[in-house]
Scaffold this motif. Structure first.
Motif, mmCIF file in Angstrom:
data_model
loop_
_atom_site.group_PDB
_atom_site.id
_atom_site.type_symbol
_atom_site.label_atom_id
_atom_site.label_comp_id
_atom_site.label_asym_id
_atom_site.label_seq_id
_atom_site.Cartn_x
_atom_site.Cartn_y
_atom_site.Cartn_z
ATOM 1 N N ALA A 1 -5.862 1.373 4.432
ATOM 2 C CA ALA A 1 -5.433 2.392 3.470
ATOM 3 C C ALA A 1 -5.228 3.739 4.154
ATOM 4 O O ALA A 1 -4.285 4.477 3.837
ATOM 5 C CB ALA A 1 -6.461 2.506 2.350
ATOM 6 N N THR B 1 0.803 -1.218 0.000
ATOM 7 C CA THR B 1 0.000 0.000 0.000
ATOM 8 C C THR B 1 0.841 1.275 0.000
ATOM 9 O O THR B 1 0.501 2.233 -0.723
ATOM 10 C CB THR B 1 -0.980 -0.016 1.185
ATOM 11 N N CYS C 1 -10.646 0.352 -4.908
ATOM 12 C CA CYS C 1 -10.316 -0.988 -4.406
ATOM 13 C C CYS C 1 -11.587 -1.831 -4.268
ATOM 14 O O CYS C 1 -12.481 -1.500 -3.487
ATOM 15 C CB CYS C 1 -9.604 -0.862 -3.061
#
Length: 831
Positions: A571, A526, A541
């Protein structure tokens, strides 16, 4: 920890939980093959002994637990079927071992070895955590309690250090049984094993098919923790004393007295067919009972001196046997346990001439070979394991006479007999396969583990075209090669933790222990995604929550793991800002066919345990722009008002809403259409008219009464007015369609074209670059090319990668790839 160190930490080939035992420590009464297997099992600490009938499983289990007790003290427990404890006591006495029978905690005394029955554990009377080692004798009998109990039972022992299972017949027709044994032993999580070796039927839960290209790997893996032994010579020892006399199988067909067959729709058939359903099979058994009992008496009369086992499946058959043969002694479920066990012992030692019993009650663990060499099956059924176990109550080690198995069946049961023979044939094939493996590798698994060893790393392969650049590579390593602030859109479907496994590689994100382990690997990816994305641009996503079954969690009901929420927090932790979520509606009926968690029957029993269908989500993240005064992207996605209308803006900007109704289409109008047309017409109707919930329900009920409400998919799914809730995604339109057509391996989680197209059009300008770190069959770059964008992707699975490259090259040539929908349409036309 760097990425390579993290991957190396996944390597755990040695699953041994036990300790080494020298040959001299094993009781000398054990034969050489028994001694070797005992030492192997104790060294592993958690092992399965699948040894053929008469090879001494009881001796090996007793000695394994004795050696553990000698080293570690505490209590050890053997769990066995009813009627088997006396056999264990006899064998234990030969080995000089005392083994008291216990049913409840107050029966426990000092440290040492105990034996109990499955019922005592199943009913909660005996806590298995009182023991440090447990062996399940004839573990396959757990199937008789039903799938739910079978799964729950195997979870009870998760805190016990030493675990063993023993049975002669792990079912070759039920792979899940072997996988549950692996889960019970702590070898591999059940879900991981299912994902690694099996393709699933998206229309029906538990319908597993072993990938043909993974068959050898699967059986090699099973043999790394289980020993399949058919005879001592498989381990290099003499078979002297183990050569059995000949087995004769006699089939006797009798005529059923059933009349014309009429189905529930009133259609009459010319011939009865008991294979249609269990209900039909039961009816045919009743109709042919007199003829079958007459045949049984005829067979007994041919050798009146012979002791004989009379196997049956129904209580009515037991009563008929007793009436025709009063001297037969019965064993049945409601009988006093001590009386039942005594009858079994008396027949085993020749005190009883005829024993009438069911395979489900006496077909496992009992030794009837001392005085009996004849068995009569008064009928046949679908359960092969019960059948083969029952045969081997007499056809086993220490049998000195040729054995005769008589199978009586009605002419209407021919198909059932065919199915039974097919399963028997598959059983023989599995035995041969296991024998081949054990002869090659023996009990030394070094070479076997070498074959099963996964790879770390991948030799990077890059293929590029005018509008794409893709690599066969680990996505973390590939992202490191991409320039900072260079990607216009990241769109991907991340792996759903350890729910799916795509390659036999430690780099595979699906090869993780649990959600936490998965997110630790994502911690390396990430930050790279954030780095390579242009400031102000979007990371879209695709995720779905995970269904957790009650037998795994201990809750007793399916629950939902909020995987999408974990993805959001993950995230955010790495610097993305979260600014929205698109909901993709799924078909609740299809989902129930896959999971059995939303069943209509269960809802009617207790609505409090019933959740809802699990939708898919597109999570929208943004890398903050350089200038945050107005937060425009450094390179904006600009749309003209001529192309992007006020109406579209309102749909995009508005929250989800739905109208309520004034009228609905009638069942008569809709029943005239094909089912697929009904779905489209109803959905369009809900979009164009006011919505009425009660009318919706009434319409469904009327269609159901007319036979127009399928059980395989949701016909009357309401439409959504909001663009962020996508009800019209065509789940057939994926690149898996072409894979199916070519007979290739389908990707497990393909993104639908509709989803990808909308994301790309909404968040990029023509000519910009779209990146997918988990490329799969290259759906995202493929659609990007067709929409006038450039694309980039990485994919670890080499097979998927090269298949995807072909699609990208075709897209550049502006040739559309056939989907499953196109293929099926052509197939219907051709037919």
């Amino acid at each position: 920890m760097d990425y390579k160190t993290f991957l190396s930490s996944k390597v755990r080939l040695d699953s041994r939980m036990g300790f080494a035992v020298q040959a001299g420590e094993v009781n000398p009464l054990l034969k050489p093959h028994q001694s070797d297997i005992t030492r192997w099992a104790v060294a592993g600490g958690r092992r399965a002994i699948f040894a053929a009938f008469g090879l001494g499983k009881s001796f090996m289990q007793l000695e394994c637990l004795r050696l553990i007790g000698k080293k570690e003290g505490g209590r050890q427990l053997i769990i066995a079927p009813l009627g088997v404890r006396q056999e264990f006591k006899i064998d234990a006495a030969k080995l000089g071992i005392r083994i008291p029978f216990v049913r409840r905690p107050e029966d426990l005394a000092d440290e040492g070895l105990y034996i109990t029955n499955y019922e005592s554990v199943r009913d909660g009377r005996l806590d298995v955590n009182e023991f440090n080692a447990v062996s399940l004798d004839e573990a396959s009998v757990l199937r008789s309690y039903g799938s739910k109990t079978f799964q729950e039972f195997l979870v009870l022992f998760k805190d016990i250090k030493y675990r063993f299972v023993a049975t002669a017949t792990p079912s070759p027709n039920r792979y899940k049984e072997l996988i549950h044994y692996a889960g019970f032993l702590g070898i591999m999580d059940t879900g991981q094993a299912l994902t690694r070796f099996f393709q699933r039927d998206s229309t029906k839960a538990n319908n597993l098919t072993l990938y043909p290209h993974k068959e050898h790997e699967f059986w090699l893996w099973v043999s790394s923790w289980a020993i399949f032994l058919q005879r001592p010579s498989d381990l290099g020892y003499s078979d002297e004393g183990y050569d059995l006399p000949q087995l004769h199988v006699h089939y006797h067909q009798v005529k059923a007295n059933s009349g014309p067959v009429v189905d529930r729709d009133g259609q009459m058939g010319m011939f009865p067919n008991a294979a249609i359903s269990l209900q039909a099979a039961s009816r045919e058994k009743r109709e042919s009972m007199a003829a079958r009992v007459d045949k049984m008496m005829e067979i007994i009369g041919q050798d009146p001196a012979a002791h004989c086992l009379l196997w049956h499946d129904q209580e009515s058959e037991r009563h008929a046997i007793k009436k025709a043969l009063p001297e037969a002694v019965e064993v049945y479920g409601s009988q006093d346990l001590d009386e039942r066990e005594q009858n079994i012992i008396d027949f085993s030692y020749g005190k009883i001439k005829y024993l009438a019993t069911k395979p489900v009650l006496s077909g496992s663990g009992c030794n009837f070979q001392r005085h009996c060499h004849t068995a009569i099956f008064l009928g046949i059924g679908f359960k092969f394991n019960d059948f083969i176990q029952a045969i081997h109550r007499i056809f086993r080690f220490l049998q000195v006479k040729e054995c005769h198995i008589h199978i009586i069946y009605a002419d209407s049961e021919r198909r059932i007999l065919d199915v039974l023979k097919e399963k028997w044939s598959r059983h023989i094939e599995m035995v041969a396969k296991m024998t081949e493996i054990i002869k090659k590798y023996g009990l030394s698994h070094a070479e076997m583990e070498s074959e099963l060893r996964r790879s770390i790393g991948v030799e990077r392969i890059e293929v590029s075209g005018e509008k794409f650049r893709v690599a066969n590579n680990d996505c973390v390593e590939e992202c490191k090669l991409i320039e900072t602030d260079s990607i216009d859109l990241i769109h991907t479907s991340i792996p759903f933790a350890n729910h799916y496994e795509y390659t036999p590689s430690y780099n595979d994100f699906g090869h993780t222990d649990n959600n936490d382990h998965f997110w630790r690997q994502m911690d390396f990816l990430t930050p790279e995604l954030l780095r390579i994305l242009k400031p102000g641009r979007v990371y879209a996503c695709h995720v779905k929550d995970r269904i957790m079954f009650g037998n795994v969690t201990g809750h007793g009901m399916p629950t939902v793991s909020p995987f999408h929420a974990e993805a959001i927090f993950h995230a955010q932790k790495h610097g993305f800002v979260y600014f929205g979520m698109i909901t993709v509606v799924t078909d609740v009926v299809r989902e129930n066919n896959q999971t059995y968690r939303l069943g209509w029957t269960e809802q009617c029993k207790d609505g409090t345990k019933m959740g809802v269908g699990s939708p898919e989500y597109i999570l929208l993240f943004r890398k903050l722009p350089t200038d945050r005064t107005k937060s425009y992207a450094d390179d904006r996605v600009v749309k003209s008002k001529e192309d992007y209308s006020r109406a579209r803006w309102q749909v995009d900007a508005h929250s989800f809403w739905r109208s309520s109704g004034d009228r609905s289409l009638t069942a008569e109008q809709m029943a005239e259409y094909p089912v697929d047309t009904i779905s489209r017409v109803f959905q369009q109707h809900t979009m164009e008219n006011l919505y009425d919930y009660e009318a919706h329900i009434r319409l469904g009920e009327r269609l159901d009464a007319k036979g127009s409400l399928p059980s395989t998919f949701m016909t009357l799914a309401p439409g959504s007015h909001h663009e962020d809730v996508w009800h019209d995604v065509n789940r057939m339109r994926t690149l898996n369609g072409d894979q199916t057509q070519k007979g290739l391996n389908n990707h497990i989680c393909p993104l639908q074209f509709d989803i990808v197209d909308r994301i790309i059009n909404r968040f990029t300008n023509p000519g910009e670059e779209v990146f997918d770190p988990f490329g799969g069959l290259m759906t995202v770059p493929y659609r990007a090319i067709l929409l006038g964008r450039r694309s980039r992707a990485s994919e670890l699975n080499t097979g998927y990668f090269f298949d995807g490259v072909k699609y990208l090259q075709a897209a550049e040539r502006k040739k559309s790839m056939p989907s499953l929908f196109d293929f099926e349409k052509k197939a219907m036309v051709a037919a």
